[in-house]
Design a protein around this motif. Sequence first.
Motif, short mmCIF file in Angstrom:
data_model
loop_
_atom_site.label_atom_id
_atom_site.label_comp_id
_atom_site.label_asym_id
_atom_site.label_seq_id
_atom_site.Cartn_x
_atom_site.Cartn_y
_atom_site.Cartn_z
N GLN A 130 44.42 34.62 23.35
CA GLN A 130 43.78 35.55 24.29
C GLN A 130 43.69 36.95 23.70
O GLN A 130 44.46 37.30 22.81
CB GLN A 130 44.58 35.56 25.60
CG GLN A 130 44.67 34.22 26.29
CD GLN A 130 43.31 33.63 26.62
OE1 GLN A 130 42.30 34.33 26.76
NE2 GLN A 130 43.27 32.31 26.75
N PRO A 131 42.72 37.76 24.17
CA PRO A 131 41.83 37.51 25.32
C PRO A 131 40.57 36.72 24.99
O PRO A 131 39.84 36.33 25.90
CB PRO A 131 41.46 38.92 25.76
CG PRO A 131 41.45 39.71 24.48
CD PRO A 131 42.58 39.15 23.64
N GLU A 134 39.66 32.74 26.60
CA GLU A 134 39.03 32.51 27.90
C GLU A 134 37.51 32.70 27.81
O GLU A 134 36.75 31.94 28.42
CB GLU A 134 39.61 33.44 28.95
CG GLU A 134 38.97 33.30 30.33
CD GLU A 134 39.08 31.89 30.90
OE1 GLU A 134 38.14 31.46 31.61
OE2 GLU A 134 40.10 31.21 30.64
#
Length: 301
Positions: A130-131, A134
Amino acid sequence: MTSRPSVLVLGEALIDIVEREGGDVEFVGGSPANVAVGIARQDIATHLLTRLGRDDRGRRIADQVTASGALIHDASWTDAATSIARARLRADGSAAYEFDIVWALDAEAAAEAAEAASVVHSGSIALFLQPGGEVALSTLERAKRAGTIVTVDPNVRPALVGSDPRPVAERAFAAATLVKLSDEDAEALYPGASAARVLETIAALGPRVVVMTRGGEGALALGPSGVVDVAPLVVEVADTIGAGDAFMASLITSVVDDADLLGGDVAALQRALRRAAVTAGITVSRPGANPPTRAEVDAAV
Protein backbone atom coordinates in the motif's frame (compact mmCIF):
# COMPACT_ATOMS: atom_id res chain seq x y z
CA MET A 1 -10.46 -2.33 -39.79
CA THR A 2 -9.90 -2.48 -36.01
CA SER A 3 -6.64 -1.36 -34.44
CA ARG A 4 -4.26 -3.91 -32.92
CA PRO A 5 -4.97 -4.44 -29.19
CA SER A 6 -2.85 -2.58 -26.67
CA VAL A 7 -1.71 -3.75 -23.24
CA LEU A 8 -1.53 -1.69 -20.05
CA VAL A 9 0.83 -2.93 -17.35
CA LEU A 10 0.37 -1.58 -13.83
CA GLY A 11 3.16 -2.15 -11.35
CA GLU A 12 6.58 -1.54 -9.97
CA ALA A 13 9.79 -0.79 -11.82
CA LEU A 14 13.06 -0.87 -9.92
CA ILE A 15 16.76 -1.61 -10.08
CA ASP A 16 17.90 -5.14 -9.23
CA ILE A 17 21.30 -5.02 -7.56
CA VAL A 18 22.72 -8.51 -8.07
CA GLU A 19 25.53 -9.61 -5.79
CA ARG A 20 28.23 -11.35 -7.84
CA GLU A 21 31.83 -12.31 -7.33
CA GLY A 22 33.89 -9.27 -8.16
CA GLY A 23 31.20 -6.76 -7.24
CA ASP A 24 27.55 -5.86 -7.54
CA VAL A 25 25.87 -5.54 -10.93
CA GLU A 26 22.74 -3.46 -11.51
CA PHE A 27 19.92 -4.51 -13.83
CA VAL A 28 16.59 -2.92 -14.65
CA GLY A 29 13.89 -4.97 -12.94
CA GLY A 30 10.56 -5.13 -11.21
CA SER A 31 8.20 -7.87 -12.34
CA PRO A 32 5.61 -5.65 -14.09
CA ALA A 33 8.32 -3.60 -15.80
CA ASN A 34 9.93 -6.83 -17.02
CA VAL A 35 6.55 -7.98 -18.33
CA ALA A 36 6.05 -4.68 -20.17
CA VAL A 37 9.46 -5.01 -21.83
CA GLY A 38 8.74 -8.62 -22.75
CA ILE A 39 5.39 -7.79 -24.35
CA ALA A 40 6.79 -4.82 -26.27
CA ARG A 41 9.59 -7.02 -27.65
CA GLN A 42 6.83 -9.16 -29.14
CA ASP A 43 5.76 -6.12 -31.20
CA ILE A 44 2.62 -5.34 -29.21
CA ALA A 45 1.66 -1.79 -28.20
CA THR A 46 2.44 -1.61 -24.49
CA HIS A 47 2.07 1.07 -21.82
CA LEU A 48 3.61 0.91 -18.34
CA LEU A 49 2.15 2.87 -15.44
CA THR A 50 4.65 2.64 -12.61
CA ARG A 51 6.58 4.80 -10.11
CA LEU A 52 9.97 6.19 -11.14
CA GLY A 53 12.24 8.70 -9.49
CA ARG A 54 13.70 11.53 -11.51
CA ASP A 55 17.19 10.20 -10.84
CA ASP A 56 19.85 8.25 -12.71
CA ARG A 57 18.27 4.88 -11.88
CA GLY A 58 14.83 6.06 -12.93
CA ARG A 59 16.20 7.30 -16.22
CA ARG A 60 17.99 3.99 -16.79
CA ILE A 61 14.73 2.12 -16.29
CA ALA A 62 12.88 4.49 -18.61
CA ASP A 63 15.55 4.13 -21.28
CA GLN A 64 15.38 0.32 -21.24
CA VAL A 65 11.59 0.20 -21.18
CA THR A 66 11.21 2.66 -24.03
CA ALA A 67 14.02 1.03 -26.02
CA SER A 68 11.91 -2.14 -26.01
CA GLY A 69 9.10 -0.21 -27.64
CA ALA A 70 6.91 0.25 -24.56
CA LEU A 71 5.71 3.66 -23.41
CA ILE A 72 5.90 4.97 -19.85
CA HIS A 73 2.84 6.84 -18.64
CA ASP A 74 3.58 10.45 -17.66
CA ALA A 75 1.97 9.89 -14.24
CA SER A 76 4.74 7.41 -13.41
CA TRP A 77 7.29 10.08 -12.51
CA THR A 78 7.92 11.23 -8.93
CA ASP A 79 10.51 13.30 -7.06
CA ALA A 80 11.23 10.38 -4.68
CA ALA A 81 14.12 7.98 -5.22
CA THR A 82 13.73 5.02 -7.58
CA SER A 83 13.12 1.74 -5.76
CA ILE A 84 15.73 -1.01 -5.56
CA ALA A 85 15.87 -4.74 -4.88
CA ARG A 86 19.05 -6.49 -3.80
CA ALA A 87 19.29 -10.01 -5.24
CA ARG A 88 21.57 -12.70 -3.89
CA LEU A 89 22.00 -15.64 -6.26
CA ARG A 90 21.68 -19.15 -4.86
CA ALA A 91 23.70 -22.09 -6.17
CA ASP A 92 20.95 -23.08 -8.63
CA GLY A 93 20.84 -19.59 -10.18
CA SER A 94 17.64 -18.52 -8.43
CA ALA A 95 17.60 -15.27 -6.48
CA ALA A 96 16.69 -14.24 -2.93
CA TYR A 97 15.59 -10.59 -2.67
CA GLU A 98 15.71 -7.73 -0.19
CA PHE A 99 13.65 -4.66 -1.10
CA ASP A 100 13.84 -0.91 -0.58
CA ILE A 101 10.61 0.16 -2.25
CA VAL A 102 7.76 2.61 -1.87
CA TRP A 103 4.73 1.87 -4.03
CA ALA A 104 2.07 4.40 -4.98
CA LEU A 105 -0.11 4.71 -8.06
CA ASP A 106 -2.15 7.57 -9.52
CA ALA A 107 -5.73 6.29 -9.34
CA GLU A 108 -7.15 8.66 -11.95
CA ALA A 109 -4.34 7.92 -14.39
CA ALA A 110 -4.75 4.18 -13.85
CA ALA A 111 -8.49 4.34 -14.54
CA GLU A 112 -8.07 6.39 -17.71
CA ALA A 113 -5.25 4.21 -19.02
CA ALA A 114 -7.22 1.01 -18.35
CA GLU A 115 -10.21 2.34 -20.27
CA ALA A 116 -8.03 2.77 -23.34
CA ALA A 117 -6.43 -0.70 -23.19
CA SER A 118 -7.56 -4.04 -24.59
CA VAL A 119 -5.65 -6.00 -21.94
CA VAL A 120 -4.74 -4.87 -18.41
CA HIS A 121 -2.03 -6.69 -16.46
CA SER A 122 -0.78 -6.36 -12.91
CA GLY A 123 0.89 -8.42 -10.23
CA SER A 124 3.75 -8.76 -7.79
CA ILE A 125 4.42 -5.99 -5.27
CA ALA A 126 1.92 -3.75 -7.07
CA LEU A 127 -1.00 -5.79 -5.68
CA PHE A 128 0.15 -6.16 -2.09
CA LEU A 129 2.03 -3.04 -1.01
CA GLN A 130 0.00 0.00 0.00
CA PRO A 131 -1.08 2.59 -0.91
CA GLY A 132 -0.67 1.53 -4.52
CA GLY A 133 -2.04 -1.99 -4.02
CA GLU A 134 -5.62 -0.87 -3.53
CA VAL A 135 -5.45 1.29 -6.65
CA ALA A 136 -4.09 -1.59 -8.72
CA LEU A 137 -6.75 -4.02 -7.47
CA SER A 138 -9.58 -1.56 -8.01
CA THR A 139 -8.34 -0.87 -11.52
CA LEU A 140 -8.37 -4.58 -12.36
CA GLU A 141 -11.90 -4.91 -11.00
CA ARG A 142 -13.16 -1.98 -13.04
CA ALA A 143 -11.49 -3.39 -16.14
CA LYS A 144 -13.24 -6.72 -15.63
CA ARG A 145 -16.62 -5.01 -15.28
CA ALA A 146 -15.92 -3.14 -18.52
CA GLY A 147 -15.27 -6.42 -20.35
CA THR A 148 -11.52 -5.88 -20.70
CA ILE A 149 -9.19 -8.89 -20.59
CA VAL A 150 -7.32 -8.90 -17.26
CA THR A 151 -4.16 -10.90 -16.55
CA VAL A 152 -2.53 -11.41 -13.16
CA ASP A 153 0.74 -12.83 -11.83
CA PRO A 154 0.86 -12.69 -8.00
CA ASN A 155 4.65 -13.23 -7.93
CA VAL A 156 4.47 -13.43 -4.13
CA ARG A 157 7.35 -11.74 -2.32
CA PRO A 158 7.26 -13.09 1.26
CA ALA A 159 9.26 -10.15 2.65
CA LEU A 160 6.62 -7.67 1.49
CA VAL A 161 3.20 -9.31 1.30
CA GLY A 162 2.49 -9.85 5.00
CA SER A 163 1.61 -13.05 6.83
CA ASP A 164 -1.52 -13.84 4.78
CA PRO A 165 -1.28 -12.83 1.11
CA ARG A 166 -4.15 -15.08 0.02
CA PRO A 167 -7.07 -12.60 0.39
CA VAL A 168 -5.35 -10.01 -1.80
CA ALA A 169 -4.23 -12.60 -4.32
CA GLU A 170 -7.71 -14.12 -4.56
CA ARG A 171 -9.27 -10.70 -5.02
CA ALA A 172 -6.96 -10.22 -8.01
CA PHE A 173 -7.68 -13.72 -9.31
CA ALA A 174 -11.42 -13.03 -9.19
CA ALA A 175 -10.89 -10.03 -11.48
CA ALA A 176 -8.69 -11.95 -13.91
CA THR A 177 -9.32 -13.64 -17.23
CA LEU A 178 -5.93 -15.39 -17.10
CA VAL A 179 -3.72 -16.07 -14.08
CA LYS A 180 -0.11 -17.23 -14.10
CA LEU A 181 1.64 -18.23 -10.88
CA SER A 182 4.73 -20.22 -9.97
CA ASP A 183 4.87 -23.35 -7.83
CA GLU A 184 6.50 -21.18 -5.15
CA ASP A 185 3.55 -18.77 -5.31
CA ALA A 186 1.20 -21.74 -5.00
CA GLU A 187 2.96 -22.97 -1.88
CA ALA A 188 2.84 -19.51 -0.31
CA LEU A 189 -0.88 -19.13 -1.04
CA TYR A 190 -2.11 -22.72 -0.64
CA PRO A 191 0.44 -24.58 1.52
CA GLY A 192 0.55 -28.30 0.91
CA ALA A 193 -2.04 -28.30 -1.88
CA SER A 194 -1.36 -30.27 -5.07
CA ALA A 195 -0.81 -28.43 -8.32
CA ALA A 196 -4.15 -29.68 -9.66
CA ARG A 197 -5.98 -28.50 -6.55
CA VAL A 198 -4.39 -25.05 -6.76
CA LEU A 199 -5.38 -24.67 -10.41
CA GLU A 200 -8.94 -25.76 -9.67
CA THR A 201 -9.23 -23.45 -6.65
CA ILE A 202 -8.11 -20.41 -8.62
CA ALA A 203 -10.22 -21.30 -11.67
CA ALA A 204 -13.28 -21.49 -9.43
CA LEU A 205 -12.81 -17.79 -8.66
CA GLY A 206 -13.46 -16.90 -12.30
CA PRO A 207 -10.35 -16.95 -14.56
CA ARG A 208 -10.78 -18.84 -17.83
CA VAL A 209 -7.16 -20.00 -17.89
CA VAL A 210 -4.83 -20.66 -14.94
CA VAL A 211 -1.16 -21.51 -15.53
CA MET A 212 1.42 -22.76 -13.02
CA THR A 213 5.13 -22.69 -13.85
CA ARG A 214 7.23 -25.40 -12.20
CA GLY A 215 10.83 -24.52 -12.99
CA GLY A 216 12.66 -27.48 -14.48
CA GLU A 217 9.41 -29.47 -14.66
CA GLY A 218 7.83 -27.08 -17.16
CA ALA A 219 4.33 -25.68 -16.76
CA LEU A 220 0.79 -26.88 -16.18
CA ALA A 221 -2.40 -25.10 -17.24
CA LEU A 222 -6.11 -25.50 -16.64
CA GLY A 223 -8.43 -24.09 -19.30
CA PRO A 224 -12.09 -24.54 -20.18
CA SER A 225 -11.30 -27.82 -21.98
CA GLY A 226 -9.09 -29.34 -19.32
CA VAL A 227 -5.45 -29.61 -18.26
CA VAL A 228 -2.45 -29.09 -20.56
CA ASP A 229 1.25 -29.29 -19.72
CA VAL A 230 4.50 -28.37 -21.42
CA ALA A 231 8.16 -29.23 -20.90
CA PRO A 232 10.75 -26.50 -20.34
CA LEU A 233 13.25 -25.39 -22.95
CA VAL A 234 16.54 -27.00 -21.94
CA VAL A 235 19.33 -24.42 -21.79
CA GLU A 236 22.45 -23.60 -19.81
CA VAL A 237 21.13 -21.31 -17.06
CA ALA A 238 22.89 -18.00 -16.43
CA ASP A 239 20.34 -17.03 -13.77
CA THR A 240 16.57 -17.24 -13.36
CA ILE A 241 15.95 -13.50 -12.94
CA GLY A 242 12.98 -12.49 -15.07
CA ALA A 243 12.06 -16.04 -16.15
CA GLY A 244 8.53 -15.91 -14.79
CA ASP A 245 8.04 -12.40 -16.15
CA ALA A 246 9.11 -13.53 -19.62
CA PHE A 247 6.68 -16.45 -19.38
CA MET A 248 3.90 -14.06 -18.38
CA ALA A 249 4.73 -11.63 -21.18
CA SER A 250 4.53 -14.48 -23.67
CA LEU A 251 1.14 -15.59 -22.37
CA ILE A 252 -0.20 -12.06 -22.74
CA THR A 253 1.21 -11.97 -26.27
CA SER A 254 -0.65 -15.18 -27.06
CA VAL A 255 -3.86 -13.72 -25.63
CA VAL A 256 -3.49 -10.82 -28.07
CA ASP A 257 -2.40 -12.97 -31.03
CA ASP A 258 -4.78 -15.93 -30.70
CA ALA A 259 -8.47 -15.42 -29.97
CA ASP A 260 -8.92 -19.17 -29.49
CA LEU A 261 -6.72 -19.23 -26.37
CA LEU A 262 -9.41 -17.92 -24.02
CA GLY A 263 -12.19 -19.71 -25.89
CA GLY A 264 -11.29 -23.18 -24.70
CA ASP A 265 -9.21 -24.43 -27.64
CA VAL A 266 -6.77 -27.01 -26.28
CA ALA A 267 -4.37 -26.62 -29.21
CA ALA A 268 -4.25 -22.86 -28.70
CA LEU A 269 -3.43 -23.32 -25.01
CA GLN A 270 -0.72 -25.84 -25.89
CA ARG A 271 0.78 -23.41 -28.41
CA ALA A 272 0.74 -20.61 -25.86
CA LEU A 273 2.46 -22.73 -23.21
CA ARG A 274 5.14 -23.91 -25.61
CA ARG A 275 5.87 -20.39 -26.76
CA ALA A 276 6.01 -19.17 -23.16
CA ALA A 277 8.39 -21.99 -22.17
CA VAL A 278 10.70 -21.08 -25.04
CA THR A 279 10.56 -17.39 -24.11
CA ALA A 280 11.43 -18.14 -20.49
CA GLY A 281 14.19 -20.53 -21.52
CA ILE A 282 15.88 -17.94 -23.70
CA THR A 283 15.64 -15.45 -20.84
CA VAL A 284 17.34 -17.69 -18.27
CA SER A 285 20.15 -18.43 -20.72
CA ARG A 286 21.43 -14.85 -20.34
CA PRO A 287 22.09 -12.67 -17.29
CA GLY A 288 19.38 -10.48 -15.76
CA ALA A 289 15.84 -9.91 -16.95
CA ASN A 290 16.47 -9.74 -20.70
CA PRO A 291 13.49 -11.27 -22.56
CA PRO A 292 13.78 -12.20 -26.24
CA THR A 293 12.32 -10.52 -29.29
CA ARG A 294 9.53 -12.05 -31.35
CA ALA A 295 12.07 -13.09 -34.00
CA GLU A 296 14.18 -14.92 -31.40
CA VAL A 297 11.17 -16.82 -30.11
CA ASP A 298 9.90 -17.63 -33.60
CA ALA A 299 13.29 -19.13 -34.45
CA ALA A 300 13.27 -21.39 -31.37
CA VAL A 301 9.65 -22.56 -31.18
